[in-house]
Design a protein around this motif. Structure first.
Motif, PDB file in Angstrom:
ATOM      1  N   LYS A   1     -29.325  61.062  41.208  1.00  0.00           N
ATOM      2  CA  LYS A   1     -29.300  60.302  39.956  1.00  0.00           C
ATOM      3  C   LYS A   1     -29.105  61.214  38.744  1.00  0.00           C
ATOM      4  CE  LYS A   1     -32.437  56.892  41.933  1.00  0.00           C
ATOM      5  NZ  LYS A   1     -33.741  56.205  41.820  1.00  0.00           N
ATOM      6  N   THR A   2     -28.314  62.256  38.861  1.00  0.00           N
ATOM      7  CA  THR A   2     -28.045  63.149  37.741  1.00  0.00           C
ATOM      8  C   THR A   2     -26.657  63.727  37.883  1.00  0.00           C
ATOM      9  OG1 THR A   2     -28.860  65.032  36.482  1.00  0.00           O
ATOM     10  CG2 THR A   2     -29.035  65.190  38.867  1.00  0.00           C
ATOM     11  N   PHE A   3     -26.263  64.638  36.971  1.00  0.00           N
ATOM     12  CA  PHE A   3     -24.919  65.181  36.959  1.00  0.00           C
ATOM     13  C   PHE A   3     -24.965  66.680  36.694  1.00  0.00           C
ATOM     14  CE2 PHE A   3     -24.751  60.813  35.478  1.00  0.00           C
ATOM     15  CZ  PHE A   3     -23.778  60.266  36.284  1.00  0.00           C
ATOM     16  N   GLU A   4     -23.800  67.296  36.758  1.00  0.00           N
ATOM     17  CA  GLU A   4     -23.672  68.721  36.429  1.00  0.00           C
ATOM     18  C   GLU A   4     -24.017  68.927  34.957  1.00  0.00           C
ATOM     19  OE1 GLU A   4     -22.632  72.471  37.951  1.00  0.00           O
ATOM     20  OE2 GLU A   4     -21.746  70.719  38.878  1.00  0.00           O
ATOM     21  N   SER A   5     -24.827  69.925  34.657  1.00  0.00           N
ATOM     22  CA  SER A   5     -25.247  70.157  33.275  1.00  0.00           C
ATOM     23  C   SER A   5     -25.073  71.613  32.908  1.00  0.00           C
ATOM     24  CB  SER A   5     -26.722  69.765  33.096  1.00  0.00           C
ATOM     25  OG  SER A   5     -26.934  68.413  33.420  1.00  0.00           O
TER      26      SER A   5
ATOM     27  N   ALA B   1     -25.345  76.910  34.247  1.00  0.00           N
ATOM     28  CA  ALA B   1     -24.918  75.602  34.748  1.00  0.00           C
ATOM     29  C   ALA B   1     -25.790  75.228  35.935  1.00  0.00           C
ATOM     30  CB  ALA B   1     -23.445  75.631  35.160  1.00  0.00           C
ATOM     31  N   VAL B   2     -26.191  73.967  35.972  1.00  0.00           N
ATOM     32  CA  VAL B   2     -27.069  73.466  37.030  1.00  0.00           C
ATOM     33  C   VAL B   2     -26.387  72.313  37.742  1.00  0.00           C
ATOM     34  CG1 VAL B   2     -29.293  72.385  37.531  1.00  0.00           C
ATOM     35  CG2 VAL B   2     -29.153  74.184  35.811  1.00  0.00           C
ATOM     36  N   ALA B   3     -26.404  72.347  39.057  1.00  0.00           N
ATOM     37  CA  ALA B   3     -25.765  71.315  39.883  1.00  0.00           C
ATOM     38  C   ALA B   3     -26.651  70.077  39.972  1.00  0.00           C
ATOM     39  CB  ALA B   3     -25.480  71.880  41.270  1.00  0.00           C
ATOM     40  N   PRO B   4     -26.118  68.977  40.486  1.00  0.00           N
ATOM     41  CA  PRO B   4     -26.899  67.745  40.599  1.00  0.00           C
ATOM     42  C   PRO B   4     -28.184  67.872  41.398  1.00  0.00           C
ATOM     43  CG  PRO B   4     -24.588  67.264  40.869  1.00  0.00           C
ATOM     44  CD  PRO B   4     -24.701  68.759  40.842  1.00  0.00           C
ATOM     45  N   ASN B   5     -28.225  68.783  42.367  1.00  0.00           N
ATOM     46  CA  ASN B   5     -29.441  68.935  43.170  1.00  0.00           C
ATOM     47  C   ASN B   5     -30.446  69.896  42.546  1.00  0.00           C
ATOM     48  OD1 ASN B   5     -28.210  71.374  43.579  1.00  0.00           O
ATOM     49  ND2 ASN B   5     -28.093  71.219  45.811  1.00  0.00           N
ATOM     50  N   GLY B   6     -30.166  70.376  41.328  1.00  0.00           N
ATOM     51  CA  GLY B   6     -31.095  71.261  40.629  1.00  0.00           C
ATOM     52  C   GLY B   6     -30.858  72.733  40.857  1.00  0.00           C
ATOM     53  N   ALA B   7     -29.883  73.092  41.681  1.00  0.00           N
ATOM     54  CA  ALA B   7     -29.586  74.505  41.943  1.00  0.00           C
ATOM     55  C   ALA B   7     -28.799  75.099  40.781  1.00  0.00           C
ATOM     56  CB  ALA B   7     -28.800  74.653  43.232  1.00  0.00           C
ATOM     57  N   LEU B   8     -29.164  76.306  40.389  1.00  0.00           N
ATOM     58  CA  LEU B   8     -28.409  76.988  39.343  1.00  0.00           C
ATOM     59  C   LEU B   8     -27.150  77.584  39.961  1.00  0.00           C
ATOM     60  CD1 LEU B   8     -29.822  78.947  36.413  1.00  0.00           C
ATOM     61  CD2 LEU B   8     -27.911  79.931  37.665  1.00  0.00           C
ATOM     62  N   THR B   9     -25.990  77.178  39.460  1.00  0.00           N
ATOM     63  CA  THR B   9     -24.720  77.561  40.080  1.00  0.00           C
ATOM     64  C   THR B   9     -23.905  78.537  39.254  1.00  0.00           C
ATOM     65  OG1 THR B   9     -23.616  75.647  39.082  1.00  0.00           O
ATOM     66  CG2 THR B   9     -24.540  75.359  41.295  1.00  0.00           C
TER      67      THR B   9
ATOM     68  N   ARG C   1     -30.194  65.378  31.767  1.00  0.00           N
ATOM     69  CA  ARG C   1     -30.189  66.804  31.420  1.00  0.00           C
ATOM     70  C   ARG C   1     -31.554  67.463  31.540  1.00  0.00           C
ATOM     71  NH1 ARG C   1     -29.782  68.783  27.148  1.00  0.00           N
ATOM     72  NH2 ARG C   1     -28.945  70.780  27.780  1.00  0.00           N
ATOM     73  N   ILE C   2     -32.589  66.675  31.803  1.00  0.00           N
ATOM     74  CA  ILE C   2     -33.926  67.257  31.884  1.00  0.00           C
ATOM     75  C   ILE C   2     -34.009  68.319  32.967  1.00  0.00           C
ATOM     76  CG2 ILE C   2     -34.804  65.535  33.512  1.00  0.00           C
ATOM     77  CD1 ILE C   2     -36.717  67.147  30.573  1.00  0.00           C
ATOM     78  N   HIS C   3     -33.165  68.193  33.999  1.00  0.00           N
ATOM     79  CA  HIS C   3     -33.216  69.156  35.097  1.00  0.00           C
ATOM     80  C   HIS C   3     -32.717  70.534  34.669  1.00  0.00           C
ATOM     81  CE1 HIS C   3     -34.365  65.841  37.547  1.00  0.00           C
ATOM     82  NE2 HIS C   3     -33.187  65.244  37.483  1.00  0.00           N
ATOM     83  N   VAL C   4     -31.689  70.569  33.819  1.00  0.00           N
ATOM     84  CA  VAL C   4     -31.220  71.874  33.354  1.00  0.00           C
ATOM     85  C   VAL C   4     -32.246  72.503  32.418  1.00  0.00           C
ATOM     86  CG1 VAL C   4     -29.909  71.147  31.303  1.00  0.00           C
ATOM     87  CG2 VAL C   4     -29.168  73.131  32.580  1.00  0.00           C
ATOM     88  N   GLU C   5     -32.952  71.677  31.646  1.00  0.00           N
ATOM     89  CA  GLU C   5     -34.016  72.205  30.800  1.00  0.00           C
ATOM     90  C   GLU C   5     -35.138  72.787  31.652  1.00  0.00           C
ATOM     91  OE1 GLU C   5     -33.769  72.524  27.722  1.00  0.00           O
ATOM     92  OE2 GLU C   5     -32.170  71.150  27.124  1.00  0.00           O
ATOM     93  N   ARG C   6     -35.461  72.107  32.737  1.00  0.00           N
ATOM     94  CA  ARG C   6     -36.514  72.603  33.628  1.00  0.00           C
ATOM     95  C   ARG C   6     -36.081  73.894  34.313  1.00  0.00           C
ATOM     96  NH1 ARG C   6     -37.708  68.223  37.737  1.00  0.00           N
ATOM     97  NH2 ARG C   6     -39.398  69.634  38.331  1.00  0.00           N
ATOM     98  N   ALA C   7     -34.794  73.984  34.675  1.00  0.00           N
ATOM     99  CA  ALA C   7     -34.285  75.223  35.271  1.00  0.00           C
ATOM    100  C   ALA C   7     -34.380  76.373  34.278  1.00  0.00           C
ATOM    101  CB  ALA C   7     -32.843  75.030  35.720  1.00  0.00           C
ATOM    102  N   ASN C   8     -34.009  76.113  33.017  1.00  0.00           N
ATOM    103  CA  ASN C   8     -34.087  77.154  31.993  1.00  0.00           C
ATOM    104  C   ASN C   8     -35.527  77.563  31.728  1.00  0.00           C
ATOM    105  OD1 ASN C   8     -31.338  77.256  31.693  1.00  0.00           O
ATOM    106  ND2 ASN C   8     -31.262  75.943  29.887  1.00  0.00           N
ATOM    107  N   GLU C   9     -36.453  76.611  31.822  1.00  0.00           N
ATOM    108  CA  GLU C   9     -37.859  76.953  31.645  1.00  0.00           C
ATOM    109  C   GLU C   9     -38.328  77.893  32.752  1.00  0.00           C
ATOM    110  OE1 GLU C   9     -40.175  76.465  29.254  1.00  0.00           O
ATOM    111  OE2 GLU C   9     -38.404  75.816  28.123  1.00  0.00           O
ATOM    112  N   ARG C  10     -37.835  77.666  33.972  1.00  0.00           N
ATOM    113  CA  ARG C  10     -38.201  78.571  35.072  1.00  0.00           C
ATOM    114  C   ARG C  10     -37.667  79.974  34.817  1.00  0.00           C
ATOM    115  NH1 ARG C  10     -38.044  75.822  41.091  1.00  0.00           N
ATOM    116  NH2 ARG C  10     -39.600  74.192  40.695  1.00  0.00           N
TER     117      ARG C  10
END
Length: 313
Positions: free
Chosen positions: A110-114, A149-157, A233-242
């Protein structure tokens, strides 16, 4: 996870079983040390020392006392292992190519590339011209920044090298040729600073939140769009927080500034070894418990001080 390994995440940012796999993988390859080497601690503890520096930003002198080595040895190990980890975890896996639309659809929670930018602090350069370039008006301090850039599954690509804090997000995307990696049909969710429509090939769409443009508030339709974009986009924010949780990125020491781009990219690669960002992805992964034999194969102990140094290999 075994009780004696509960602090591994605190000191290394990755689970114990991942640490073991990473240590075993590194041991299969030779290493050319940054400043020569006369081996005094195990390769496993060299990896531990490196991860502690990244995660906690431990000072060289502190680590020298903990591991009972010289300060120069700590610097030698860290410089060497940053290059090893960069080659192993980043150079051959991340930034190679964006995941295909087929792969994205197969892991779409339920998300997209960010894409977004990460800004971190480092020691102030002595050169006045460099000081001007790395000063960020937005942060009101000297910083460097990168685009991720973060993929739909939350992986940083994707993660760029570090740029001076004064460089715009659009200029970074243009310089690193990120836009060339997208194909017709791709949809990118980005922050307001990424007005990159002109850089994208035909058929690639970028969705950024609407601007107020002098209005006092958004229309109901614009507010709905903002909500949908922000939710995805919350997932890319969470990735950046990590990424920002690696303490070394809060202030890269002056002696490690020459390798700061690799330090940043290694930190980016390490978040892909952590627990999945997205609940839907995590639910599809069944945790595996290490066998007693594997547990006894490598048992790292975090050295607290010189009188408590213990290493079990």
């Amino acid at each position: 996870m075994y009780e004696e390994f509960k602090d591994m995440l605190l000191y290394t940012s990755i689970p114990y079983d991942i640490f073991v796999v990473l240590s075993d993988t590194i041991n299969r390859f030779g290493r050319n040390y940054y400043a020569g080497w006369s081996e005094s601690i195990s390769a496993q503890n060299q990896l531990l020392l490196t991860l502690m520096t990244l995660t906690l930003n431990c000072k060289d002198l502190d680590l020298a006392q903990r591991f009972d080595v010289s300060r120069a040895t700590v610097s030698n190990i860290f410089n060497t292992f940053i290059h090893v980890l960069h080659e192993l975890l980043f150079a051959g896996t991340t930034n190679v190519s964006m995941p295909s639309q087929r792969k994205c659809k197969g892991s779409m929670p339920k998300t997209f590339e960010s894409i977004d930018a990460v800004e971190i602090a480092q020691a102030i350069p002595h050169d006045l011209d460099k000081q001007t370039r790395v000063y960020s008006n937005y942060k009101s301090r000297h910083t460097v920044k990168a685009v991720t850039a973060v993929a739909p599954n939350g992986a940083l690509t994707f993660a760029t090298e570090l740029y001076p804090g004064s460089v715009s997000d659009v200029a970074i995307v243009n310089h690193c040729h990120l836009a060339r990696q997208f194909e017709a049909g791709d949809l990118i969710l980005a922050d307001k600073g990424f007005t990159i429509h002109d850089l994208l090939t035909q058929g690639v769409h970028v969705n950024i939140p609407p601007f107020l443009s002098g209005k006092s508030q958004f229309t109901p339709e614009e507010a709905k769009i903002c909500y949908k974009v922000a939710r995805a986009r919350i997932h890319v924010e969470r990735a950046n927080e990590r990424i920002k949780k690696f303490d070394i990125l809060n202030h890269v020491p002056a002696n490690y500034r020459p390798i700061s781009p690799k330090i940043f990219q290694v930190c980016c690669a390490l978040i892909n070894l952590q627990a999945p960002l997205i609940k839907e992805v995590a639910e599809n992964i069944k945790p595996k418990t290490l066998s007693a034999d594997h547990r006894d194969h490598v048992t790292p102990e975090i050295p607290v001080n010189k009188s408590e140094l213990k290493y079990t290999i």
